[in-house]
Design an enzyme around this catalytic site. Structure first.
Site, PDB file in Angstrom:
ATOM      1  CB  SER A   9      -0.877   0.021   1.256  1.00 17.97           C
ATOM      2  OG  SER A   9      -1.274   1.349   1.525  1.00 17.97           O
ATOM      3  CG  HIS A  34      -3.813  -1.520  -1.678  1.00 18.44           C
ATOM      4  ND1 HIS A  34      -4.929  -2.199  -2.119  1.00 18.44           N
ATOM      5  CD2 HIS A  34      -4.204  -0.797  -0.601  1.00 18.44           C
ATOM      6  CE1 HIS A  34      -5.954  -1.911  -1.320  1.00 18.44           C
ATOM      7  NE2 HIS A  34      -5.540  -1.069  -0.390  1.00 18.44           N
ATOM      8  CG  ASP A  36      -4.897   2.358   0.862  1.00 18.70           C
ATOM      9  OD1 ASP A  36      -3.880   1.915   1.429  1.00 18.70           O
ATOM     10  OD2 ASP A  36      -5.896   1.652   0.626  1.00 18.70           O
ATOM     11  CG  MET A  38      -8.029   7.045   2.761  1.00  9.19           C
ATOM     12  SD  MET A  38      -7.058   6.963   4.289  1.00  9.19           S
ATOM     13  CE  MET A  38      -6.421   5.283   4.159  1.00  9.19           C
ATOM     14  CG  HIS A  68      -9.096   0.392  -0.624  1.00 12.76           C
ATOM     15  ND1 HIS A  68      -8.523   0.140   0.599  1.00 12.76           N
ATOM     16  CD2 HIS A  68     -10.437   0.449  -0.405  1.00 12.76           C
ATOM     17  CE1 HIS A  68      -9.477   0.046   1.523  1.00 12.76           C
ATOM     18  NE2 HIS A  68     -10.644   0.234   0.934  1.00 12.76           N
ATOM     19  CG  MET A  70     -11.103   3.396   2.077  1.00  8.37           C
ATOM     20  SD  MET A  70      -9.547   3.296   2.966  1.00  8.37           S
ATOM     21  CE  MET A  70      -8.388   3.432   1.589  1.00  8.37           C
ATOM     22  CG  MET A 139     -11.455  -2.889   4.825  1.00  6.95           C
ATOM     23  SD  MET A 139      -9.954  -2.444   3.961  1.00  6.95           S
ATOM     24  CE  MET A 139      -9.103  -1.523   5.217  1.00  6.95           C
ATOM     25  N   GLY A 144      -8.747   3.855   7.131  1.00  7.60           N
ATOM     26  CA  GLY A 144      -8.414   5.262   7.372  1.00  7.60           C
ATOM     27  C   GLY A 144      -6.951   5.493   7.689  1.00  7.60           C
ATOM     28  CG  PHE A 145      -5.679   6.382  10.413  1.00  7.76           C
ATOM     29  CD1 PHE A 145      -7.011   6.288  10.831  1.00  7.76           C
ATOM     30  CD2 PHE A 145      -5.143   7.649  10.165  1.00  7.76           C
ATOM     31  CE1 PHE A 145      -7.793   7.423  11.007  1.00  7.76           C
ATOM     32  CE2 PHE A 145      -5.914   8.793  10.352  1.00  7.76           C
ATOM     33  CZ  PHE A 145      -7.240   8.682  10.779  1.00  7.76           C
ATOM     34  CG  ASP A 177      -6.219  -3.064   2.772  1.00  2.23           C
ATOM     35  OD1 ASP A 177      -6.855  -2.224   2.122  1.00  2.23           O
ATOM     36  OD2 ASP A 177      -5.146  -2.801   3.353  1.00  2.23           O
ATOM     37  N   GLY A 178      -4.777  -4.641   5.791  1.00  7.93           N
ATOM     38  CA  GLY A 178      -4.689  -3.931   7.069  1.00  7.93           C
ATOM     39  C   GLY A 178      -3.937  -4.745   8.110  1.00  7.93           C
ATOM     40  N   GLY A 179      -2.779  -4.240   8.503  1.00  7.75           N
ATOM     41  CA  GLY A 179      -2.017  -4.901   9.579  1.00  7.75           C
ATOM     42  C   GLY A 179      -1.348  -6.193   9.163  1.00  7.75           C
ATOM     43  N   GLY A 199       1.327  -2.311   3.913  1.00  4.81           N
ATOM     44  CA  GLY A 199       1.881  -0.963   3.740  1.00  4.81           C
ATOM     45  C   GLY A 199       3.076  -0.785   4.667  1.00  4.81           C
ATOM     46  CB  SER A 200       3.316   0.074   8.272  1.00  6.01           C
ATOM     47  OG  SER A 200       2.294  -0.824   8.633  1.00  6.01           O
TER      48      SER A 200
HETATM   49  C1  DX5 Z   1      -6.308   1.432   5.482  1.00  6.91           C
HETATM   50  C2  DX5 Z   1      -5.873   1.065   4.063  1.00  6.91           C
HETATM   51  C3  DX5 Z   1      -4.830  -0.015   4.072  1.00  6.91           C
HETATM   52  C4  DX5 Z   1      -3.560   0.394   4.838  1.00  6.91           C
HETATM   53  C5  DX5 Z   1      -2.644  -0.777   4.980  1.00  6.91           C
HETATM   54  O1  DX5 Z   1      -7.513   2.151   5.419  1.00  6.91           O
HETATM   55  O2  DX5 Z   1      -6.944   0.609   3.303  1.00  6.91           O
HETATM   56  O3  DX5 Z   1      -4.492  -0.362   2.729  1.00  6.91           O
HETATM   57  O4  DX5 Z   1      -2.902   1.414   4.136  1.00  6.91           O
HETATM   58  O5  DX5 Z   1      -1.556  -0.333   5.733  1.00  6.91           O
HETATM   59  P1  DX5 Z   1      -0.887  -1.286   6.824  1.00  6.91           P
HETATM   60  O6  DX5 Z   1      -0.368  -2.457   6.032  1.00  6.91           O
HETATM   61  O7  DX5 Z   1       0.197  -0.441   7.412  1.00  6.91           O
HETATM   62  O8  DX5 Z   1      -1.964  -1.667   7.777  1.00  6.91           O
HETATM   63 ZN    ZN Z   2      -6.419  -0.243   1.331  1.00  4.19          ZN
END
Ligand code: DX5
Ligand code: ZN
Length: 223
Positions: A9, A34, A36, A38, A68, A70, A139, A144-145, A177-179, A199-200
């Site tokens: 991401s 990916h 994102d 927002m 994606h 949002m 998700m 959002g983050f 997607d997420g964490g 992402g992170s």
């Molecule tokens: C959150 C996004 C995710 C997020 C993933 O709303 O949709 O794609 O950026 O980031 P990590 O992998 O750091 O959770």
């Molecule tokens: Zn995403």
């Protein structure tokens, strides 16, 4: 080994050198990007629009871009992302009054449609649209983050949706997607996911290629 795909991401990329950073993560072995989006309305954060997607294409990024959205309402921006070079366009059902119409709008604009379900959103809405989808995105954090903790309850949901996909007989990507990180990507794959947004875990690591290679090693051991 299943056709697993790793989709970093860009929310956690270096926005001051975005083209270079995206190129670097692709060279490190990422399968797709990916993206994102927002709107600070559907989610409490604001990121980037179609112009940034277009500039990545102008920079020379040719990989699949998985947008994606949002965004609410979502329809207005879909043609702009298609023009800007999106391949998959996924959206949250809460972002539209007419799920079928939005799916068809994405197809009419030449992109592959996907529906995104938040951690507590029911999988019920898939029942009447699954045959029209190329991707289902679950998700594993509240949107959002970046950098949030993986919600373990998502594993059960992944298995339930994987069963729906198998029953449909359609070739639908199941993205989570997420964490996502080295500790949980194997469990997500065992539950039935085949596409992993990280992402992170990737962009904040000291070596993109080592992280992606380690993720693939974990995936290669899944039965
Ligand atoms: C959150 C996004 C995710 C997020 C993933 O709303 O949709 O794609 O950026 O980031 P990590 O992998 O750091 O959770
Ligand atoms: Zn995403």
């Amino acid at each position: 080994m299943k056709n697993y795909k790793i989709a970093p991401s860009i929310l956690s990329a270096d926005f001051s050198r975005l083209g270079e950073d995206v190129e670097k993560v692709i060279d490190a072995g990422a399968d797709m990007i990916h993206f994102d989006v927002m709107d600070n309305h559907y989610v409490p954060n604001l990121t980037f629009g179609p112009m940034v997607c277009a500039s990545l294409r102008e920079y020379g990024i040719t990989s699949t871009i998985d947008v994606h959205l949002m965004v609410k309402p979502v329809d207005r921006i879909i043609p702009d992302f298609a023009k800007a070079g999106a391949n998959y366009i996924t959206f949250h059902p809460e972002g539209t009054e007419h799920l079928d119409r939005t799916i068809n709008l994405i197809k009419e604009n030449g992109c592959k449609p996907g529906v995104v379900l938040n951690p507590a959103t029911s999988i019920g809405c898939l029942e009447h649209c699954i045959n029209d989808l190329d991707m289902i995105l679950l998700m594993s954090v509240n949107p959002g983050f970046p950098g949030q903790k993986f919600i373990n309850g998502t594993l059960k949901k992944i298995s339930l949706v994987k069963d729906l996909i198998n029953k449909s007989g359609k070739d639908i990507r199941l993205e989570v997607d997420g964490g996502i990180n080295l500790e949980n990507i194997g469990k997500a794959a065992e539950a039935g996911a085949d596409t992993f947004v990280a992402g992170s875990a990737i962009f904040n690591s000291k070596s993109y290629s080592e992280t992606i290679t380690s993720m693939r090693e974990v995936l290669s051991k899944i039965k």
